[in-house]
Structures are given as structure tokens and as C-alpha cells.
Design an enzyme around this catalytic site. Structure first.
Site, PDB file in Angstrom:
ATOM      1  N   LYS A  44       0.757  -1.202  -0.027  1.00 11.56           N
ATOM      2  CA  LYS A  44       0.051  -0.318   0.044  1.00 11.56           C
ATOM      3  C   LYS A  44       0.630   1.227   0.006  1.00 11.56           C
ATOM      4  CE  LYS A  44      -3.475  -1.052  -0.566  1.00 11.56           C
ATOM      5  NZ  LYS A  44      -3.910  -1.987  -2.039  1.00 11.56           N
ATOM      6  N   HIS A  99       7.171  -7.191  -2.431  1.00 11.68           N
ATOM      7  CA  HIS A  99       6.756  -6.544  -1.188  1.00 11.68           C
ATOM      8  C   HIS A  99       7.858  -6.981  -0.110  1.00 11.68           C
ATOM      9  CE1 HIS A  99       3.287  -4.560  -2.330  1.00 11.68           C
ATOM     10  NE2 HIS A  99       2.630  -5.464  -2.363  1.00 11.68           N
ATOM     11  N   SER A 129      -5.254   2.975   3.976  1.00 12.04           N
ATOM     12  CA  SER A 129      -5.262   2.349   2.715  1.00 12.04           C
ATOM     13  C   SER A 129      -5.579   0.750   2.883  1.00 12.04           C
ATOM     14  CB  SER A 129      -3.889   2.429   1.686  1.00 12.04           C
ATOM     15  OG  SER A 129      -4.076   2.168   0.543  1.00 12.04           O
TER      16      SER A 129
HETATM   17  S1  PPS Z   1      -0.653  -3.130  -3.179  1.00 14.76           S
HETATM   18  O1  PPS Z   1      -1.755  -3.861  -2.825  1.00 14.76           O
HETATM   19  O2  PPS Z   1       0.205  -3.090  -2.038  1.00 14.76           O
HETATM   20  O3  PPS Z   1       0.086  -3.366  -4.339  1.00 14.76           O
HETATM   21  O4  PPS Z   1      -1.013  -1.580  -3.276  1.00 14.76           O
HETATM   22  P1  PPS Z   1      -0.313  -0.279  -4.017  1.00 14.76           P
HETATM   23  O5  PPS Z   1      -0.297  -0.128  -5.208  1.00 14.76           O
HETATM   24  O6  PPS Z   1       1.213  -0.378  -3.088  1.00 14.76           O
HETATM   25  O7  PPS Z   1      -0.977   1.023  -2.990  1.00 14.76           O
HETATM   26  C1  PPS Z   1      -2.347   1.221  -3.224  1.00 14.76           C
HETATM   27  C2  PPS Z   1      -2.509   2.627  -3.075  1.00 14.76           C
HETATM   28  O8  PPS Z   1      -1.643   3.519  -3.991  1.00 14.76           O
HETATM   29  C3  PPS Z   1      -2.624   4.365  -4.466  1.00 14.76           C
HETATM   30  N1  PPS Z   1      -2.461   4.708  -5.940  1.00 14.76           N
HETATM   31  C4  PPS Z   1      -2.221   5.978  -6.479  1.00 14.76           C
HETATM   32  N2  PPS Z   1      -2.055   7.239  -5.786  1.00 14.76           N
HETATM   33  C5  PPS Z   1      -2.028   8.145  -6.639  1.00 14.76           C
HETATM   34  N3  PPS Z   1      -1.715   8.140  -7.781  1.00 14.76           N
HETATM   35  C6  PPS Z   1      -1.740   6.945  -8.727  1.00 14.76           C
HETATM   36  N4  PPS Z   1      -1.580   7.143  -9.857  1.00 14.76           N
HETATM   37  C7  PPS Z   1      -1.912   5.839  -7.946  1.00 14.76           C
HETATM   38  N5  PPS Z   1      -2.141   4.499  -7.995  1.00 14.76           N
HETATM   39  C8  PPS Z   1      -2.433   3.717  -6.955  1.00 14.76           C
HETATM   40  C9  PPS Z   1      -4.061   3.641  -4.191  1.00 14.76           C
HETATM   41  O9  PPS Z   1      -5.145   4.333  -4.553  1.00 14.76           O
HETATM   42  C10 PPS Z   1      -3.787   2.987  -2.966  1.00 14.76           C
HETATM   43  O10 PPS Z   1      -4.049   4.373  -2.020  1.00 14.76           O
HETATM   44  P2  PPS Z   1      -5.276   4.696  -1.338  1.00 14.76           P
HETATM   45  O11 PPS Z   1      -4.949   5.498  -0.363  1.00 14.76           O
HETATM   46  O12 PPS Z   1      -5.880   3.581  -0.646  1.00 14.76           O
HETATM   47  O13 PPS Z   1      -6.130   5.321  -2.311  1.00 14.76           O
END
Ligand code: PPS
Length: 287
Positions: A44, A99, A129
């Protein structure tokens, strides 16, 4: 945060996603190539955002791949069993996600010239998240107790173990020319400048128009609309699409809408204690 788990070398993993065999494979048998790029994060922290950016940079800003191949097939997770086939069909340079904590990462990396991009996010936003993600990811047992999420996170009972250990482990690579670290919050504040820095690290010389295209197609709104990037194609046995979206809010500081003052103060106290020996401060701490 509740999920069927097992321990591998002291770190908590999910029985539905990992096994001793997959973790041993990732750590000891997987062959790293010199032109590989690893997208490493604690869950996340912006893994998928970075997948999109790295794939767009690889293709000089051309979004065709991002619009035709699901995001988890473009940059599968090294340690997850179900992604083994996707791993075999990657084109070079491979962009592979993980991860894994530093000590469990592929040993063959150590003697390679492969590169690692490590993304860090404000841990309070990670908890938020994760809290929402746990409602849609079927390997979690539904639990609405936010305090329990904070406690589990601080006690290393989250998937992939203790966040503090993850950061401290990977920061051992700080200063290594194969290692680049960035925060989710820096990406938010200066998406364009971050892409330029990433290109430099990766040795990619993109034109201004190509960089603009990387930024445009990796924006939250573009990714949310792109069915190849928003996880809407993932099987409903794994993600319950009726309960929320993978790309949820995509902002920094949403923790302020979830933590009480007491929870935040307690978290900060533990944070200061656990991080004091690292001698580093991260941009995300200001958010
Ligand atoms: S995972 O399941 O661990 O692979 O998730 P991960 O991709 O690491 O994290 C998911 C969060 O990243 C946000 N996200 C983004 N934020 C801003 N811009 C872009 N382009 C973007 N893409 C993914 C996603 O919305 C999750 O955060 P939260 O706070 O839940 O919205």
C-alpha cells in the site's frame, strides 16, 4: 487485521498468496538478470503507481502496453505463486514487483547489476489504505476495528511483517548506485520531476513530450479509468469489486480523517522510538 497466515523466517505471510516454496524460490532460486528493474515496496505504498510509471518509461511514454495488459501481468510480484507464469513471459528489461523485506529478497540480486526502485509512504496512510483494502481483498477476514489495525501494524502482525523493519532493512542499500528510493508524497508533490529523476536513474533519455506522456498516463485519474490498471479485471474470488475499488483515493494525509488525536500521538511516539537508530527523516513525515 486478520488473515490466515504462517511465519517464514520471522515474517508474517498469507497462506492464500504465499508458501514456504514460493518464498524459498524467490529468495534462493530465482535468477536475477542484470537489466532487471525491481519495484519494491511495503504493501500500500504506491506499488501500482510505480508499476505504471516504470512501464511507461520502459516504453518511452507509449501507453499501449498499459492499456492492453493488466498491471499485475506487466510487473508481477516475485514472491506470489499465482504470478509465476507471468514472470516467465516478461520482456526485457523485466520490471518485477516485490513486497519482500530486504533479508528475504532474491539472493542473486546481490551479485547482479539489476536496479531497485523502493517507494516509501507515510505509514499512517498505509494503515488507512490497508484498512479499506482489507474489505475488498478476499484473503482478509472482514474487520472494522481500526484500532486493531493500528495495533497489528505496530506489532508486526501485518502482511509482510513490521513496516519499521522493512524500511530499515532496505535503507541498508542507501548509497548503492543500483538503489533509488522515493516517497509516495514526493510523487504527489512533484510527479513530473520524480519521473525525470527516475529516467536518470534508469539511464533512459526521454523527450519532454514522452515525459509528459508518462506523467499523464500514470496520473490517478488515468489509472482509475484504465481497466488494465485499476484491477477491475482481477477475479472476484480474489477481489470483491462490490465492496470498493483498488484505486481508492490516491491522496496523502487521508490518515487525518481516520486517526483520533490520541491514536496519532501514540503512533508518532512509537515511530520516533523505532526509527531513532536510522538517522534519517523522510519527506512523508511532514504530511
Ligand atoms: S498493493 O496492494 O500493496 O500493491 O497497493 P499499492 O499499489 O502499493 O498501493 C495502493 C495505494 O496507492 C494508490 N495509488 C495511487 N495514488 C496516486 N496516484 C496514482 N496514480 C495511484 N495509483 C495507486 C491507491 O489509490 C492506494 O492508496 P489509497 O490511499 O488506498 O487510495
Amino acid at each position: 487485521m486478520s488473515f490466515e497466515h504462517f511465519m517464514y523466517k520471522g515474517v508474517r505471510f498469507a497462506t492464500k498468496a504465499h508458501s514456504d516454496e514460493t518464498l524459498n524460490f524467490a529468495e534462493n532460486e530465482f535468477e536475477v538478470f542484470d537489466d532487471d528493474v525491481y519495484n519494491v515496496t511495503y504493501p500500500k505504498s504506491g506499488t501500482n503507481w510505480m508499476i505504471e510509471i516504470l512501464n511507461l518509461i520502459k516504453h518511452d511514454g507509449d501507453a499501449t502496453i498499459c492499456q492492453t495488459v493488466p498491471i499485475y501481468d506487466r510487473s508481477p510480484w516475485l514472491e506470489v505463486l499465482t504470478f509465476r507464469d507471468q514472470m516467465r513471459s516478461l520482456t526485457h528489461p523485466r520490471i518485477i514487483s516485490s513486497h519482500l523485506p530486504y533479508q528475504l529478497f532474491a539472493k542473486s540480486f546481490l551479485s547482479s547489476k539489476a536496479k531497485i526502485v523502493y517507494t516509501i509512504r507515510n505509514p499512517k496512510d498505509i494503515i488507512v489504505s490497508l484498512f479499506h483494502f482489507s474489505k475488498i481483498l478476499c484473503l482478509f477476514t472482514a474487520n472494522n476495528d481500526f484500532q486493531k489495525f493500528i495495533d497489528d501494524f505496530l506489532e508486526g502482525k501485518a502482511l509482510y511483517g513490521l513496516w519499521f523493519d522493512h524500511i530499515k532493512g532496505w535503507m541498508q542499500m542507501k548509497g548503492d548506485s543500483r538503489f533509488f528510493f522515493i516517497t509516495y508524497e514526493e510523487l504527489q508533490k512533484d510527479h513530473h520531476g520524480s519521473v525525470i529523476r527516475l529516467c536518470k536513474f534508469l539511464g533512459k533519455d526521454l523527450t519532454d513530450a514522452q515525459i509528459d506522456s508518462v506523467v499523464k498516463h500514470s496520473s490517478f485519474s488515468s489509472m482509475k479509468e484504465n481497466k488494465m490498471s485499476n484491477w477491475s479485471q482481477m477475479s472476484s474470488d480474489i477481489l470483491d469489486h462490490t465492496k470498493g475499488s483498488f484505486l481508492r483515493k490516491g491522496v496523502s494525509g487521508d490518515w487525518k480523517n481516520h486517526f483520533t488525536v490520541a491514536q496519532s500521538e501514540y503512533f508518532d511516539k512509537v515511530y520516533r522510538e523505532k526509527m531513532k537508530d536510522l538517522n534519517m527523516s523522510f519527506y512523508c513525515e511532514e504530511e
